[in-house]
Design a protein around this motif. Structure first.
Motif, short mmCIF file in Angstrom:
data_model
loop_
_atom_site.label_atom_id
_atom_site.label_comp_id
_atom_site.label_asym_id
_atom_site.label_seq_id
_atom_site.Cartn_x
_atom_site.Cartn_y
_atom_site.Cartn_z
N LEU A 284 0.84 -1.11 0.19
CA LEU A 284 0.02 -0.12 0.01
C LEU A 284 0.84 1.10 -0.01
CD1 LEU A 284 -2.92 -1.08 2.37
CD2 LEU A 284 -2.96 -1.23 0.05
N ILE A 285 1.98 1.28 0.70
CA ILE A 285 3.15 2.24 0.84
C ILE A 285 4.16 1.89 -0.34
CG2 ILE A 285 4.71 3.40 2.15
CD1 ILE A 285 3.12 2.63 4.72
N PRO A 286 4.27 2.78 -1.32
CA PRO A 286 5.09 2.46 -2.35
C PRO A 286 6.53 2.28 -1.80
CG PRO A 286 4.09 4.61 -2.92
CD PRO A 286 3.65 4.22 -1.42
N LEU A 287 7.30 1.29 -2.27
CA LEU A 287 8.57 0.93 -1.88
C LEU A 287 9.56 1.78 -2.56
CD1 LEU A 287 8.26 -2.89 -2.67
CD2 LEU A 287 8.03 -1.89 -0.41
N SER A 288 10.62 2.19 -1.57
CA SER A 288 11.75 3.13 -1.85
C SER A 288 12.54 2.47 -3.06
CB SER A 288 12.64 3.28 -0.71
OG SER A 288 13.61 4.03 -1.11
N ASP A 289 13.10 3.28 -4.19
CA ASP A 289 13.94 3.24 -5.03
C ASP A 289 15.18 3.82 -5.00
OD1 ASP A 289 13.36 5.86 -5.31
OD2 ASP A 289 12.76 5.64 -7.36
N ASN A 290 15.44 3.95 -3.68
CA ASN A 290 16.84 4.69 -3.25
C ASN A 290 17.78 3.60 -3.23
OD1 ASN A 290 18.91 5.87 -2.38
ND2 ASN A 290 17.83 7.25 -0.75
N ALA A 291 18.86 3.50 -4.35
CA ALA A 291 19.79 2.73 -4.40
C ALA A 291 21.15 3.26 -4.25
CB ALA A 291 19.75 1.58 -5.45
N ASN A 292 21.25 4.57 -3.56
CA ASN A 292 22.40 5.16 -3.31
C ASN A 292 23.34 4.89 -2.07
OD1 ASN A 292 21.91 7.07 -5.44
ND2 ASN A 292 20.63 8.28 -4.03
N LEU A 293 24.40 4.68 -2.16
CA LEU A 293 25.41 4.52 -1.28
C LEU A 293 25.50 5.85 -0.24
CD1 LEU A 293 28.52 2.50 -2.20
CD2 LEU A 293 26.64 1.92 -0.65
N ASP A 294 25.42 5.77 1.00
CA ASP A 294 25.64 6.94 1.89
C ASP A 294 26.93 7.23 2.04
OD1 ASP A 294 24.51 8.88 3.98
OD2 ASP A 294 25.68 7.57 5.40
N ASN A 295 27.87 6.14 2.30
CA ASN A 295 29.32 6.45 2.33
C ASN A 295 30.15 5.15 1.83
OD1 ASN A 295 29.80 4.03 4.54
ND2 ASN A 295 28.42 5.55 5.45
N LEU A 296 31.19 5.11 1.44
CA LEU A 296 32.16 4.24 1.10
C LEU A 296 33.46 4.56 1.29
CD1 LEU A 296 32.71 1.89 -0.81
CD2 LEU A 296 32.93 3.57 -2.86
N ASN A 297 34.48 3.61 1.96
CA ASN A 297 35.66 3.77 2.37
C ASN A 297 36.46 2.40 2.24
OD1 ASN A 297 35.59 2.72 5.24
ND2 ASN A 297 33.85 4.13 5.14
N ILE A 298 37.62 2.70 2.08
CA ILE A 298 38.59 1.43 2.35
C ILE A 298 39.80 1.62 3.39
CG2 ILE A 298 38.43 0.78 -0.36
CD1 ILE A 298 40.68 2.65 -0.88
N SER A 299 40.19 0.48 3.70
CA SER A 299 41.14 0.40 4.97
C SER A 299 42.60 1.05 4.58
CB SER A 299 41.24 -0.88 5.37
OG SER A 299 41.89 -1.92 4.47
N ASN A 300 43.22 0.91 3.32
CA ASN A 300 44.03 1.39 2.84
C ASN A 300 43.91 2.35 1.64
OD1 ASN A 300 46.67 0.61 4.29
ND2 ASN A 300 45.45 -1.24 4.16
N GLY A 301 44.68 3.50 1.55
CA GLY A 301 44.57 4.56 0.15
C GLY A 301 43.28 5.42 0.33
N THR A 302 43.22 6.16 -0.82
CA THR A 302 42.22 7.32 -0.81
C THR A 302 41.56 7.02 -2.21
OG1 THR A 302 44.04 9.11 -1.48
CG2 THR A 302 43.17 8.78 0.94
N PHE A 303 40.32 7.58 -2.28
CA PHE A 303 39.70 7.55 -3.61
C PHE A 303 39.98 8.72 -4.33
CE2 PHE A 303 36.20 5.42 -1.14
CZ PHE A 303 36.51 4.11 -1.53
#
Length: 554
Positions: A284-303
């Protein structure tokens, strides 16, 4: 005295009776087991032949003579076709004394039922009433053959009685009958018939009702369940206990139609597939289509570039000592799911990882992370490379200074993008702006979106842009040839051919080699070096390193 004689005669009579009965019983059994010896040879040991050669030798091992007219011999084989067959007795004789009986031997063909995998026909050899007898110690031999009327080949490799022996060898796969009673050899076993029953005996689900009602002859069913039903259990049993059933158990449900197959495999391999379509109602309530990431990080290095939820492609570089890396990411919407994170092993060179976000309604978005693990560089080469890069930077600085001086002498404006203060005449010539790490670009003040962000290729150091950009920005006609795996471009009167993952291109039939390859990035977009545009299409390119902006002009 008379009584004694009578008792003596009675005792002798009983003894003789027992002796006769015993001899008869033993003779009957020994006759079946060892009365005769059957040996066979063949003149054609090759299984593939247009003739089946059957040479048989039967020896009487017992005292009693064997009347040949009571004897029948059977040879079992597969006839490999429906053609009529002929029997040939080339020679037959009884030994000691030698007596030819060739004309007194006959052969007839019979279908063997039920047939087995190695016998569907047998040849029965019989003898006329005046063929004679085989006394104890004597033997008879028969040299015979059979063939189809068209002389086509037999494949004897799967024939029950075939044995590739050129010399006489005792055989138990040729049977011999005396007055229709088997006295030697072993008949082929009847085949084990496997069941072909691939029907279901029942089919049920734990929620909903099947439509139509289950019937083993009905292969397709539907059912409807509410939106709150997120999984369903399918139960089914085969009608035949020897059959197997696949496709049952607990199944997840998405909104809309969910199609499941229940496969039944019979004992003999026969298959039958029942299809079950479960429709889960929309919420009855439309399902969300939000497929965005809020954050992304790695243990070594930078993006490169820094993370932004609308940027789908990133690169990073780590040292040779980094053998694994941990990828962490969270969805912007708590109802979405993320796949592809966690600890990852790294090989030397490029390592490409995909982080897939699935929204509540099933919408998907894939973020691509390319991590380059450096190779081991020797000290001498390292110093040499550093000096080389230093010299390169100094030369570029000198060239830029020289070009700037020439521009000033010729009343030309300095690089407007680099100092962020553009002369009006130069800006009028610049038609296109794009930014490294952003999918947005501008053509004559009109904002557009590339779908894939421009990026710097780690291997070549070149700026890569999607081929879509060339088509939209320069009015090019772009076609993909799936058969030859090439891209054909017509722009500014030039015919250009590109190949994925190649640094070679054709321009009007001439091979031109770039210093960087074309690259395919998710979701299947071809990216080309920006230098391709400047060299092939004749556009000027200006790069602002501080703002990571690229300007293209005529």
């Amino acid at each position: 005295m008379k009584v004694f004689k009578s008792s003596k005669l009675l005792s002798m009579f009983i003894f003789l009776f027992i002796l006769i009965v015993t001899m008869f019983y033993q003779g009957d059994n020994s006759f079946a087991e060892s009365n005769i010896k059957v040996e066979k040879s063949t003149s054609y040991i090759n299984p593939s032949s247009n003739t089946i050669s059957i040479n048989i030798q039967i020896t009487n091992m017992d005292m009693e003579p064997i009347d040949l007219s009571n004897l029948n011999i059977r040879y079992y084989y597969t006839k490999d076709g429906n053609q009529n067959q002929n029997f040939f007795c080339d020679h037959a004789a009884i030994t000691n004394p030698y007596t030819s009986i060739t004309s007194k031997v006959a052969g007839n063909f019979y279908g063997f039922s039920p047939s087995t995998t190695n016998a569907d026909t047998y040849l029965e050899v019989s003898f006329s009433s005046d063929a004679g007898v085989i006394n104890q110690g004597e033997f008879i031999y028969i040299q015979s053959r059979l063939a189809k009327v068209d002389w086509s080949h037999y494949n004897q490799s799967n024939d029950y009685s075939f044995e590739a022996e050129s010399s006489y060898t005792q055989s138990n796969k040729i049977t011999v009958y005396m007055n229709d009673v088997l006295i030697s050899g072993i008949e082929p076993e009847e085949p084990i018939v496997q069941s072909d029953n691939a029907f279901l005996g029942d089919l049920t689900i734990d929620n909903g009702t099947l439509n139509p009602d289950f019937d083993k002859d009905t292969l397709s069913y539907t059912s409807e369940v509410g939106n709150d039903i997120t999984e369903i259990e399918i139960n089914a049993n085969a009608e035949d206990s020897k059959a197997s059933v696949d496709g049952t158990g607990t199944k997840n449900l998405i909104v809309g139609n969910n199609i499941f197959e229940i496969k039944v495999t019979a004992e003999d391999g026969t298959e039958k597939i029942y299809t079950l379509t479960i429709e889960r109602e929309e919420a009855l309530i439309p399902l969300s289509d939000n497929a965005n990431l809020d954050n992304l990080n790695i243990s070594n290095g930078t993006f490169i570039p820094t993370f932004g939820k609308d940027t789908l492609s990133y690169t990073s570089e780590v040292g040779i000592d980094v053998t694994e890396i941990e990828i962490n990411a969270n969805p912007e919407d708590s109802k979405a799911t993320v796949e592809g994170t966690g600890l990852k092993n790294l090989v030397v060179g490029n390592n490409i990882f995909e982080i897939k976000v699935t929204a509540e309604d099933g919408t998907e978005k894939i973020y691509t992370l390319t991590i380059k693990r450096k190779e081991i560089i020797k000290d001498n080469d390292s110093n040499k490379d550093s000096d080389s890069e230093k010299d390169k930077d100094e030369n570029e600085e000198k060239n830029n200074t020289k070009e700037k001086d020439n521009d000033i002498k010729n009343n030309k404006v300095d690089n407007s993008l680099e100092n962020n203060q553009a002369d009006e005449n130069v800006l009028n010539k610049v038609k296109i702006f794009l930014k490294i790490g952003s999918p947005d670009y501008k053509i004559n003040d009109e904002n557009k979106n590339l779908g894939v962000v421009p990026f710097i290729d780690i291997d070549s150091g070149r700026t890569m842009v999607p081929l879509k950009f060339i088509a939209e920005a320069f009015g090019a006609e772009v076609k993909w040839n799936s058969r030859s795996k090439e891209v054909n471009i017509v722009v500014k009167g030039k015919n250009i051919v590109l190949y994925p993952n190649s640094n070679k291109i054709l321009v009007d039939g001439e091979i031109i080699e770039l210093d960087s390859k074309t690259v395919i990035v998710p979701p299947g977009r071809i990216c080309v070096p920006l230098r391709f545009i400047s060299e092939i299409l004749g556009y000027n390119i200006t790069y602002n390193a501080d703002l990571k902006e690229v300007a293209l002009g005529n």
